[in-house]
Motif scaffolding. Structure first.
Motif, PDB file in Angstrom:
ATOM      1  N   ILE A   1       6.854  33.843 -17.771  1.00  0.00           N
ATOM      2  CA  ILE A   1       7.177  32.028 -18.003  1.00  0.00           C
ATOM      3  C   ILE A   1       7.846  31.493 -17.260  1.00  0.00           C
ATOM      4  O   ILE A   1       7.661  29.924 -17.743  1.00  0.00           O
ATOM      5  N   SER A   2       8.206  32.363 -15.948  1.00  0.00           N
ATOM      6  CA  SER A   2       8.903  30.726 -14.984  1.00  0.00           C
ATOM      7  C   SER A   2       8.295  30.087 -13.876  1.00  0.00           C
ATOM      8  O   SER A   2       8.429  28.745 -13.779  1.00  0.00           O
ATOM      9  N   LYS A   3       6.626  30.830 -14.109  1.00  0.00           N
ATOM     10  CA  LYS A   3       5.533  30.164 -13.350  1.00  0.00           C
ATOM     11  C   LYS A   3       4.934  29.135 -14.105  1.00  0.00           C
ATOM     12  O   LYS A   3       3.783  28.767 -13.658  1.00  0.00           O
ATOM     13  N   ASP A   4       5.203  29.471 -15.907  1.00  0.00           N
ATOM     14  CA  ASP A   4       3.777  28.357 -17.056  1.00  0.00           C
ATOM     15  C   ASP A   4       4.525  27.242 -16.545  1.00  0.00           C
ATOM     16  O   ASP A   4       5.583  27.066 -16.985  1.00  0.00           O
ATOM     17  N   GLN A   5       3.665  26.757 -16.560  1.00  0.00           N
ATOM     18  CA  GLN A   5       3.485  25.211 -16.496  1.00  0.00           C
ATOM     19  C   GLN A   5       3.578  24.167 -18.240  1.00  0.00           C
ATOM     20  O   GLN A   5       3.977  23.503 -17.758  1.00  0.00           O
ATOM     21  N   THR A   6       3.493  25.061 -19.263  1.00  0.00           N
ATOM     22  CA  THR A   6       3.753  24.743 -20.544  1.00  0.00           C
ATOM     23  C   THR A   6       4.088  25.648 -21.185  1.00  0.00           C
ATOM     24  O   THR A   6       4.757  25.618 -21.045  1.00  0.00           O
ATOM     25  N   ASN A   7       4.397  24.854 -22.946  1.00  0.00           N
ATOM     26  CA  ASN A   7       5.356  26.064 -23.720  1.00  0.00           C
ATOM     27  C   ASN A   7       3.985  26.904 -23.808  1.00  0.00           C
ATOM     28  O   ASN A   7       3.149  26.952 -25.002  1.00  0.00           O
ATOM     29  N   PHE A   8       4.804  28.266 -24.052  1.00  0.00           N
ATOM     30  CA  PHE A   8       4.311  29.523 -24.303  1.00  0.00           C
ATOM     31  C   PHE A   8       4.211  29.620 -25.371  1.00  0.00           C
ATOM     32  O   PHE A   8       3.333  30.785 -25.840  1.00  0.00           O
TER      33      PHE A   8
ATOM     34  N   PRO B   1      -3.448  31.260 -17.126  1.00  0.00           N
ATOM     35  CA  PRO B   1      -2.809  31.869 -15.706  1.00  0.00           C
ATOM     36  C   PRO B   1      -2.624  32.016 -14.621  1.00  0.00           C
ATOM     37  O   PRO B   1      -2.072  31.844 -13.966  1.00  0.00           O
ATOM     38  N   ASP B   2      -3.345  32.242 -13.708  1.00  0.00           N
ATOM     39  CA  ASP B   2      -4.449  31.864 -12.331  1.00  0.00           C
ATOM     40  C   ASP B   2      -4.581  30.587 -11.493  1.00  0.00           C
ATOM     41  O   ASP B   2      -5.497  30.592 -11.034  1.00  0.00           O
ATOM     42  N   ASN B   3      -4.614  29.705 -12.829  1.00  0.00           N
ATOM     43  CA  ASN B   3      -5.029  28.407 -11.832  1.00  0.00           C
ATOM     44  C   ASN B   3      -3.443  28.321 -11.291  1.00  0.00           C
ATOM     45  O   ASN B   3      -2.905  28.004 -10.899  1.00  0.00           O
ATOM     46  N   ILE B   4      -3.869  28.169 -10.039  1.00  0.00           N
ATOM     47  CA  ILE B   4      -3.510  27.984  -8.586  1.00  0.00           C
ATOM     48  C   ILE B   4      -2.691  26.956  -8.691  1.00  0.00           C
ATOM     49  O   ILE B   4      -0.912  26.858  -8.415  1.00  0.00           O
ATOM     50  N   LEU B   5      -3.104  25.367  -8.695  1.00  0.00           N
ATOM     51  CA  LEU B   5      -2.619  24.564  -9.358  1.00  0.00           C
ATOM     52  C   LEU B   5      -1.349  23.804 -10.561  1.00  0.00           C
ATOM     53  O   LEU B   5      -0.028  23.737 -10.317  1.00  0.00           O
ATOM     54  N   LYS B   6      -1.780  24.743 -11.456  1.00  0.00           N
ATOM     55  CA  LYS B   6      -1.176  25.244 -12.863  1.00  0.00           C
ATOM     56  C   LYS B   6      -1.447  25.716 -13.421  1.00  0.00           C
ATOM     57  O   LYS B   6      -2.323  25.601 -14.732  1.00  0.00           O
ATOM     58  N   PRO B   7      -0.556  26.714 -12.955  1.00  0.00           N
ATOM     59  CA  PRO B   7      -0.402  28.413 -14.302  1.00  0.00           C
ATOM     60  C   PRO B   7      -0.451  27.600 -15.680  1.00  0.00           C
ATOM     61  O   PRO B   7       0.685  27.120 -15.878  1.00  0.00           O
ATOM     62  N   SER B   8      -1.289  27.603 -17.186  1.00  0.00           N
ATOM     63  CA  SER B   8      -0.888  27.271 -18.069  1.00  0.00           C
ATOM     64  C   SER B   8      -1.650  28.571 -19.037  1.00  0.00           C
ATOM     65  O   SER B   8      -2.227  28.934 -18.833  1.00  0.00           O
TER      66      SER B   8
END
Length: 334
Positions: free
Chosen positions: A63-70, A78-85
């Motif tokens: 969750i600390s690496k998530d760029q959106t609302n979980f 989640p494995d998107n290097i630029l924007k894990p979502s």
């Protein structure tokens, strides 16, 4: 010459020693049994705490690496290097809806089968019928999944069309994409209902058999019909067992993996039309994506597993609260 009376204390000594020895062994057995029982309970709590701690730790990393609302995001990348979502909105909706459909179908049918076996069917019919129902619990999940994909999905097209025609006005049973296969949450709910049916039936049947015979005979003596006797004596006595059986079935419905993955067309689209193909569940998403994700993706799957873990605990806790707060659920008061 007078003979001395026999020494009674000498005769009683072996018996008293045997009694004290048996009493000591009994106390030792009670102590060992109490220690084993308490240790098992404590071990269970430790295991549950370890699982919860592990899931919390891995979930926090994800969750600390998530760029959106979980909680509200539909996308799972989640494995998107630029924007894990990634988010659980679609997964939570699919899990709850499919399990709810399964419970609505399975619980009434299971209670009816249990009552038929325990109070209506003759013994020569009830016993084989009970074995047949119990046999369904031994069928592997993959067999259910293959049966659902190869038989249930093609044969539900007609039912889906009927529901769309006559109940489409409810919005829930409307098909927005005609011509698509019936790989929907509704199909998954029917399949899960078949899978949890033997569990609920078996537990409910055994509970109904424990109803005191005097309760049933008293109701019949007062002029009640068989159904009135069941309604006033059997069901109130067995209500805690029915709730417990339903919770066991719900637990399997929430966590079923292989069968759901085989039948449901996974997608990130959240649709209120339960007949539309697509959707997803927590267990299905974990099973399909665990082997192909990276480090962040696996942590994200752990986070979704934590949500499923919490949902299961809340459901079981709510069931226990309901039983504890309703005195009429007690069999002694039936």
């Amino acid at each position: 010459m007078t003979s001395s009376p026999p020494d009674s204390s000498r005769d009683q000594t072996p018996a008293s020693r045997r009694g004290s020895s048996l009493q000591g062994n009994s106390r030792l057995g009670d102590s060992l049994f109490f220690g084993a029982s308490a240790g098992s309970g404590i071990l269970l709590l430790i295991i549950m705490g370890a699982i919860a701690g592990f899931l919390l730790y891995r979930s926090g990393i994800a969750i600390s690496k998530d760029q959106t609302n979980f909680l509200t995001t539909f996308e799972w990348d989640p494995d998107n290097i630029l924007k894990p979502s990634f988010g659980i909105a679609v997964l939570a909706f699919g899990t709850i809806v499919s399990a709810g459909i399964a419970m609505l179908i399975a619980v009434p049918v299971a209670i009816g089968i249990a009552l038929f076996i325990s109070h209506y069917a003759p013994r020569r019919i009830a016993q084989p019928f009970a074995y047949l129902v119990d046999l369904l619990a031994a069928v592997p999940s993959i067999v259910y999944g293959l049966w659902g994909a190869l038989f249930l999905v093609p044969h539900l097209a007609g039912l889906n069309s009927w529901l769309d025609q006559y109940l489409g006005w409810t919005y829930v049973f409307r098909i927005s994409h005609h011509g698509s296969p019936a790989r929907s949450l509704f199909t998954v709910g029917i399949l899960l209902a078949i899978m949890i049916l033997p569990i609920i039936t078996a537990v409910s049947r055994e509970v109904f058999r424990q109803v005191p015979r005097m309760h049933e005979e008293a109701a019949l003596a007062l002029g009640a019909t068989r159904w009135e006797m069941i309604r006033t004596a059997v069901i109130p006595f067995g209500r805690p067992g029915i709730i417990s059986a339903s919770m066991l079935g719900l637990g399997r419905a929430l966590g079923e993996t292989i069968a759901v993955a085989t039948v449901l067309s996974a997608s990130n689209v959240l649709s209120l039309h339960v007949l539309d193909a697509g959707g997803g569940t927590f267990a299905q998403n974990i099973a399909l994506k665990f082997g192909e994700t990276g480090t962040v993706g696996r942590d994200a799957l752990m986070a979704s597993g934590l949500v499923l873990f919490v949902i299961t605990l809340l459901v079981n806790g709510a069931a226990r609260i309901i039983i504890a707060r309703r005195k009429e659920y007690s069999g002694a008061n039936a």
